[in-house]
Scaffold this motif. Structure first.
Motif, short mmCIF file in Angstrom:
data_model
loop_
_atom_site.label_atom_id
_atom_site.label_comp_id
_atom_site.label_asym_id
_atom_site.label_seq_id
_atom_site.Cartn_x
_atom_site.Cartn_y
_atom_site.Cartn_z
N ILE A 91 30.58 45.79 35.44
CA ILE A 91 29.88 46.89 34.77
C ILE A 91 28.70 47.30 35.62
N MET A 139 33.36 48.52 30.29
CA MET A 139 34.32 47.52 30.73
C MET A 139 35.41 47.39 29.67
N LEU A 170 36.91 39.01 28.67
CA LEU A 170 35.66 38.89 27.93
C LEU A 170 34.80 37.78 28.50
N PHE A 193 33.37 38.57 31.91
CA PHE A 193 32.37 39.63 31.77
C PHE A 193 31.06 39.09 31.21
#
Lengths: 83, 83
Positions: free
Chosen positions: B6, B12, B20, B23
Motif C-alpha cells: 500500500i 490493497m 491480510l 499486509f
DNA sequence: CCATACAATTACCTTTCGGTAACTTTTGAT
DNA sequence: ATCAAAAGTTACCGAAAGGTAATTGTATGG
C-alpha cells in the motif's frame, strides 16, 4: 436516507460486524439467493450464515471472504479517510 | 520479494488470509510498531497477532477490525472489479 | 390439514483465544 | 565477533466461540 448499502460501483465501509451482517443480507436478498444457496457455494454451515447476517463479531475471517466471493464482492483495505 | 502492499492513498485487495497477514505485518513495521504495541491498543493477546500475521484463516473478524483500526486502516467492501 | 421451502435455533463436539512463561531469532552497541 | 536487550514465536491450560447436523418456527400452497 435509508440504509443504502451499495450501488453499482460504490463501496461500503465496514466498521462493525453488524455492518457486515446487514450488508451481506442486503446483497444476498437483492440477488435473490437463499441462505442455502450460499452454504453450498461457500462451503459452510447454515448456522454460520445466520450468525454472520445477525452481526456476530466472532465469525471467522476466511469464511467471510468465501461468502463475499460467492456474492461477487471483494474486501479492500485502505488508509482511513482515503474515501 | 519486496511486495508493495500500500502507498499513500492506494488500496490493497484482500483475497486470502495470507494477504491480510502479510499486509498487517508490512504496515505495522512501516509504522515502527511492535506486536506488543498492538496488543494493548487492540485488546488482544500475543498469540492472536502472531497467528494473524502468519495468515491463519480462522481469525475472528472483529479482532481483525480492531487491529486494522489501531493501524489507522479501514475495511471496504465493493463489487468485484470496481477498482 | 399436510407438505414444502426458507430461516432461525439448539445440541454436541472441536477449535480458538488470552495469560503467562519459556524459548528463539533479531537488533544494536562495543 | 561477542554479548545483551528487544522482538517475535511457541507451549500449556481454562474459558469461550466455531462447525455440523438435527430441530423448531414461519410462511405459502396443494
Amino acid at each position: 436516507m435509508d440504509k443504502e448499502y451499495i450501488k453499482s460501483n460504490e463501496s461500503m465501509k465496514i466498521e462493525t460486524a453488524k455492518d457486515l451482517g446487514n450488508f451481506v443480507r442486503e446483497i444476498r436478498e437483492s440477488q435473490k439467493m437463499t441462505q442455502a444457496d450460499i452454504l453450498g457455494l461457500a462451503d459452510t454451515g447454515n448456522r454460520f450464515i445466520v450468525e454472520l447476517e445477525n452481526g456476530k463479531p466472532t465469525v471467522q475471517f476466511q469464511k467471510v471472504l468465501n461468502v463475499l466471493h460467492v456474492l461477487g464482492l471483494e474486501i479492500v483495505i485502505q488508509k482511513k479517510g482515503s474515501f
